[in-house]
Design an enzyme around this catalytic site. Structure first.
Site, PDB file in Angstrom:
ATOM      1  N   HIS A   7       1.032  -1.038  -0.178  1.00 15.08           N
ATOM      2  CA  HIS A   7      -0.208  -0.313   0.381  1.00 15.08           C
ATOM      3  C   HIS A   7       0.683   1.157  -0.136  1.00 15.08           C
ATOM      4  O   HIS A   7       2.270   1.270   0.416  1.00 15.08           O
ATOM      5  CB  HIS A   7      -1.131   0.393   1.436  1.00 15.08           C
ATOM      6  N   HIS A  79       4.185   6.874   3.791  1.00 15.61           N
ATOM      7  CA  HIS A  79       4.693   6.140   3.419  1.00 15.61           C
ATOM      8  C   HIS A  79       4.214   4.742   2.742  1.00 15.61           C
ATOM      9  O   HIS A  79       3.159   5.149   1.953  1.00 15.61           O
ATOM     10  CB  HIS A  79       5.448   5.431   4.617  1.00 15.61           C
ATOM     11  N   GLU A 130       7.724   1.187   5.186  1.00 20.69           N
ATOM     12  CA  GLU A 130       7.060   0.073   5.934  1.00 20.69           C
ATOM     13  C   GLU A 130       7.659  -1.466   4.803  1.00 20.69           C
ATOM     14  O   GLU A 130       7.328  -1.460   3.638  1.00 20.69           O
ATOM     15  CB  GLU A 130       6.191  -0.154   5.353  1.00 20.69           C
TER      16      GLU A 130
HETATM   17 CO    CO Z   1       1.171   1.189   6.325  1.00 20.94          CO
END
Ligand code: CO
Length: 134
Positions: A7, A79, A130
């Protein structure tokens, strides 16, 4: 080492407006807002055919995205999340190459109930990364 883009997370100052933008203007499928009190955010998931966008809005007093929104009041990309098969192996390889892992370096259970780690944006061309074990 990294696999699919899981994502892209966008911090937004107004969750309703951002949800309407993705739903009505961009024509995407959006979820209802999901409070994640353990992570200090409310999330709206935008489902795209090949990945997800997560609209993040601060929840509670000490939200980890509040500082970002203070610096970027209109919102912005917070992020990107890449999938890895083995998060400990990935962490150890990255540390050996000099990358900094945020926090105590141990994976936490993320918003999708899977182990995650964050990598220092200064080590990744200005982008908070991440890693999520899938
Ligand atoms: Co995230």
């Amino acid at each position: 080492m990294i696999g699919r883009l899981n994502h892209v997370a966008i911090a937004v100052p107004d969750l309703e407006k951002a949800t309407a933008l993705y739903r009505d203007t961009l024509g995407a499928k959006v979820s209802a807002p999901v409070p994640e009190p353990d992570h200090g955010v409310t999330v709206v998931f935008v489902e795209l055919p090949n990945t997800k966008i997560e609209l993040l809005h601060p929840l509670g007093e000490k939200s980890p995205i509040q500082g970002f929104l203070d610096k970027n009041p209109a919102g912005g990309i917070h992020h990107v999340c890449y999938e890895v098969e083995d998060i400990i192996a990935a962490r150890d390889q990255l540390k050996a190459k000099g990358a900094r892992v945020l926090g105590d370096g141990e994976p936490k259970i993320g918003a999708h109930k899977k182990p995650v780690l964050f990598l220092h944006p200064k080590d990744f061309v200005g982008t908070l990364v991440e890693l999520e074990q899938i």
